[in-house]
Design a protein around this motif. Structure first.
Motif, PDB file in Angstrom:
ATOM      1  N   ASN A 208       4.339  -1.456   5.030  1.00 50.35           N
ATOM      2  CA  ASN A 208       4.110  -0.893   6.371  1.00 50.35           C
ATOM      3  C   ASN A 208       4.675  -1.753   7.499  1.00 50.35           C
ATOM      4  O   ASN A 208       4.353  -1.529   8.673  1.00 50.35           O
ATOM      5  CB  ASN A 208       2.607  -0.659   6.628  1.00 50.35           C
ATOM      6  CG  ASN A 208       1.961   0.211   5.572  1.00 50.35           C
ATOM      7  OD1 ASN A 208       2.561   1.172   5.083  1.00 50.35           O
ATOM      8  ND2 ASN A 208       0.734  -0.116   5.193  1.00 50.35           N
ATOM      9  N   LEU A 243       5.014   5.927  -0.989  1.00 52.62           N
ATOM     10  CA  LEU A 243       4.293   7.162  -0.677  1.00 52.62           C
ATOM     11  C   LEU A 243       2.831   7.043  -1.080  1.00 52.62           C
ATOM     12  O   LEU A 243       1.944   7.557  -0.394  1.00 52.62           O
ATOM     13  CB  LEU A 243       4.955   8.338  -1.392  1.00 52.62           C
ATOM     14  CG  LEU A 243       4.325   9.717  -1.178  1.00 52.62           C
ATOM     15  CD1 LEU A 243       4.310  10.098   0.302  1.00 52.62           C
ATOM     16  CD2 LEU A 243       5.079  10.765  -1.992  1.00 52.62           C
ATOM     17  N   GLY A 246       1.507   3.422   1.142  1.00 54.68           N
ATOM     18  CA  GLY A 246       1.819   3.217   2.544  1.00 54.68           C
ATOM     19  C   GLY A 246       0.854   3.916   3.486  1.00 54.68           C
ATOM     20  O   GLY A 246       0.110   4.826   3.088  1.00 54.68           O
ATOM     21  N   ASP A 247       0.880   3.497   4.762  1.00 52.49           N
ATOM     22  CA  ASP A 247       0.096   4.207   5.770  1.00 52.49           C
ATOM     23  C   ASP A 247       0.838   5.480   6.174  1.00 52.49           C
ATOM     24  O   ASP A 247       1.896   5.794   5.622  1.00 52.49           O
ATOM     25  CB  ASP A 247      -0.198   3.311   6.978  1.00 52.49           C
ATOM     26  CG  ASP A 247       1.064   2.816   7.689  1.00 52.49           C
ATOM     27  OD1 ASP A 247       2.146   3.401   7.479  1.00 52.49           O
ATOM     28  OD2 ASP A 247       0.964   1.841   8.461  1.00 52.49           O
ATOM     29  N   GLU A 248       0.301   6.213   7.134  1.00 53.31           N
ATOM     30  CA  GLU A 248       0.885   7.515   7.477  1.00 53.31           C
ATOM     31  C   GLU A 248       2.303   7.389   8.012  1.00 53.31           C
ATOM     32  O   GLU A 248       3.155   8.235   7.744  1.00 53.31           O
ATOM     33  CB  GLU A 248      -0.010   8.244   8.486  1.00 53.31           C
ATOM     34  CG  GLU A 248      -1.307   8.747   7.880  1.00 53.31           C
ATOM     35  CD  GLU A 248      -2.180   9.478   8.873  1.00 53.31           C
ATOM     36  OE1 GLU A 248      -1.831   9.488  10.091  1.00 53.31           O
ATOM     37  OE2 GLU A 248      -3.213  10.028   8.462  1.00 53.31           O
ATOM     38  N   THR A 250       4.528   5.071   7.183  1.00 47.59           N
ATOM     39  CA  THR A 250       5.401   4.806   6.038  1.00 47.59           C
ATOM     40  C   THR A 250       5.536   6.044   5.161  1.00 47.59           C
ATOM     41  O   THR A 250       6.637   6.371   4.705  1.00 47.59           O
ATOM     42  CB  THR A 250       4.844   3.630   5.216  1.00 47.59           C
ATOM     43  OG1 THR A 250       4.800   2.464   6.039  1.00 47.59           O
ATOM     44  CG2 THR A 250       5.720   3.353   4.001  1.00 47.59           C
ATOM     45  N   GLN A 251       4.442   6.740   4.930  1.00 50.07           N
ATOM     46  CA  GLN A 251       4.493   7.966   4.124  1.00 50.07           C
ATOM     47  C   GLN A 251       5.431   8.999   4.745  1.00 50.07           C
ATOM     48  O   GLN A 251       6.243   9.609   4.051  1.00 50.07           O
ATOM     49  CB  GLN A 251       3.094   8.558   3.982  1.00 50.07           C
ATOM     50  CG  GLN A 251       2.176   7.797   3.055  1.00 50.07           C
ATOM     51  CD  GLN A 251       0.805   8.453   2.963  1.00 50.07           C
ATOM     52  OE1 GLN A 251       0.218   8.870   3.974  1.00 50.07           O
ATOM     53  NE2 GLN A 251       0.277   8.545   1.754  1.00 50.07           N
ATOM     54  N   THR A 252       5.306   9.185   6.049  1.00 52.54           N
ATOM     55  CA  THR A 252       6.171  10.150   6.730  1.00 52.54           C
ATOM     56  C   THR A 252       7.632   9.768   6.595  1.00 52.54           C
ATOM     57  O   THR A 252       8.488  10.606   6.293  1.00 52.54           O
ATOM     58  CB  THR A 252       5.793  10.248   8.220  1.00 52.54           C
ATOM     59  OG1 THR A 252       4.442  10.695   8.339  1.00 52.54           O
ATOM     60  CG2 THR A 252       6.698  11.238   8.947  1.00 52.54           C
ATOM     61  N   LEU A 255       8.964  10.084   2.981  1.00 54.44           N
ATOM     62  CA  LEU A 255       9.096  11.491   2.610  1.00 54.44           C
ATOM     63  C   LEU A 255      10.352  12.119   3.195  1.00 54.44           C
ATOM     64  O   LEU A 255      10.914  13.048   2.609  1.00 54.44           O
ATOM     65  CB  LEU A 255       7.855  12.275   3.036  1.00 54.44           C
ATOM     66  CG  LEU A 255       6.691  12.240   2.039  1.00 54.44           C
ATOM     67  CD1 LEU A 255       5.408  12.767   2.684  1.00 54.44           C
ATOM     68  CD2 LEU A 255       7.027  13.045   0.792  1.00 54.44           C
ATOM     69  N   LEU A 282      -2.065  14.634  -2.565  1.00 56.27           N
ATOM     70  CA  LEU A 282      -1.567  14.840  -1.204  1.00 56.27           C
ATOM     71  C   LEU A 282      -1.577  16.315  -0.810  1.00 56.27           C
ATOM     72  O   LEU A 282      -1.359  16.644   0.352  1.00 56.27           O
ATOM     73  CB  LEU A 282      -0.147  14.278  -1.080  1.00 56.27           C
ATOM     74  CG  LEU A 282       0.000  12.774  -1.320  1.00 56.27           C
ATOM     75  CD1 LEU A 282       1.469  12.351  -1.212  1.00 56.27           C
ATOM     76  CD2 LEU A 282      -0.847  11.966  -0.353  1.00 56.27           C
ATOM     77  N   VAL A 291       2.764  14.524   6.921  1.00 56.37           N
ATOM     78  CA  VAL A 291       2.872  14.130   5.525  1.00 56.37           C
ATOM     79  C   VAL A 291       2.741  15.353   4.626  1.00 56.37           C
ATOM     80  O   VAL A 291       3.546  15.567   3.706  1.00 56.37           O
ATOM     81  CB  VAL A 291       1.797  13.086   5.178  1.00 56.37           C
ATOM     82  CG1 VAL A 291       1.789  12.789   3.675  1.00 56.37           C
ATOM     83  CG2 VAL A 291       2.023  11.803   5.968  1.00 56.37           C
ATOM     84  N   VAL A 295       5.470  16.900   1.919  1.00 60.04           N
ATOM     85  CA  VAL A 295       5.161  16.971   0.488  1.00 60.04           C
ATOM     86  C   VAL A 295       5.390  18.384  -0.033  1.00 60.04           C
ATOM     87  O   VAL A 295       5.941  18.588  -1.117  1.00 60.04           O
ATOM     88  CB  VAL A 295       3.710  16.512   0.224  1.00 60.04           C
ATOM     89  CG1 VAL A 295       3.297  16.833  -1.214  1.00 60.04           C
ATOM     90  CG2 VAL A 295       3.560  15.027   0.478  1.00 60.04           C
TER      91      VAL A 295
END
Length: 359
Positions: A208, A243, A246-248, A250-252, A255, A282, A291, A295
């Protein structure tokens, strides 16, 4: 009631519940279908056009979602101070010694200013000066004319060499500059040499961290076309790890890379074989919308390619593979999707309908 795909898989249990939710489902399926016919864009979320600056409608199926449309190139944020102060004074006595006169705003830089910055970056070892020079070059590279100038002056390799500097702040600012420079097809042809190194840097960076996010933004731009996807294949497990953990933010960001890869049929088998037993978790209304939508697009892309090229998809996958989640474990997936039809957001429900239509 049973639904069968072309290979005879049965959609039982939760999928039955999904099918019988009534007129509401039919409405969303109809909307998704009619929109697809109307747009006739790169519906499977792939960037089909030739120019990466052109705004494509479909990585998420709506032109109203602004920044989150993944076909739009990622621009690095303007961070820190330029190499000059707000009054136009240099921030370092060393800069006065080299005799450079910079205008106040980065878009006002002339060719000789940019050339001097590149020379400065190449000739000094002070990380503070390197960081300031990179910030200025990054800001100037937000303008397309400067992207070409920096390339023609040999600046891409000079900035790329900063990735080997031990100082984290210097590497981060170099990635921001390369990210903005990568919003240019000709620049990408040269910048591809850094993909493997940046994948490794992204994997080894603190979770992150700004350095990790800067690397992911660069990889997002480099994955907007299919040309360099094969260079990221070995990093798919790393992306899935980010994914999961990670926090939101990093996830975003990760992705965006995964969705770009999933838009390429040549990457389908690599992605389907990847281990991601957590992915179904998810598919949940509690997940951040940005996110969740990505997904769902990721799953829709892969399912669509599976449907079109089933004969070319290998049949042997582990239970924890993405393939097993989308096909072998269809009942659990269907139950998750059925619950998402009650999501408060229309875009989510429409994307669920598009995914269901692939079976």
């Amino acid at each position: 009631m049973f639904l069968r795909n072309s290979r005879g898989f049965l959609m039982r249990g939760g999928l039955v519940g999904l099918v019988v939710v009534g007129a509401g489902v039919c409405y969303y399926v109809y909307r998704a279908t009619s929109r697809k016919r109307k747009n006739e864009g790169p519906e499977e979320a792939g960037l089909k056009g030739e120019s990466i600056r052109k705004e494509h409608e479909q990585r998420l199926g709506s032109t109203s979602w602004g920044e989150a449309q993944m076909a739009i190139p990622e621009q690095a944020p303007v961070l820190g101070q330029n190499i000059f102060s707000s009054t136009g004074q240099k921030d370092s006595s060393h800069l006065q010694q080299v005799g450079m006169n910079f205008p106040v705003s980065p878009d006002g830089l002339e060719v000789h200013h940019i050339q001097s910055l590149i020379y400065l970056l190449e000739s000094v070892e002070d990380p503070l000066i390197q960081e300031q020079a990179l910030i200025t070059l990054s800001n100037s590279a937000a303008f397309s004319v400067n992207q070409d100038i920096i390339r023609n002056l040999g600046g891409l390799s000079v900035i790329g060499s900063m990735l080997s500097v031990p100082a984290t702040n210097v590497k981060e600012k170099a990635l921001n500059a390369l990210n903005n420079l990568s919003m240019n097809i000709k620049n990408q042809e040269e910048l591809k040499r850094y993909i493997t190194k940046i994948c490794e840097e992204t994997s080894s960076s603190p979770l992150n961290s700004e350095l990790q996010l800067a690397g992911l933004r660069f990889l997002t731009n480099m994955s907007l076309t299919n040309y360099y996807h094969h260079m990221m294949t070995s990093s798919i497990p790393c992306f899935l790890h980010l994914l999961l953990d990670g926090d939101e933010r990093t996830q975003t960001q990760v992705l965006k890379v995964l969705v770009n890869l999933s838009a390429n049929p040549a990457m389908t088998e690599h992605l389907l074989s990847a281990q991601a037993p957590f992915l179904l978790s998810l598919f949940d209304s509690c997940i951040n919308k940005e996110v969740l939508l990505r997904v769902l697009v990721f799953a829709t892309n892969l399912t669509q390619h599976m449907k079109k090229e089933e004969s070319a998809i290998a049949s042997h996958h582990s239970e924890d593979s993405i393939f097993s989640m989308l096909r072998g474990n269809s009942t659990q997936c269907a139950e998750k999707l059925a619950s998402l039809f009650h999501h408060h957001d229309t875009e989510v429900k429409e994307q669920v309908a598009k995914l269901v239509m692939q079976w």
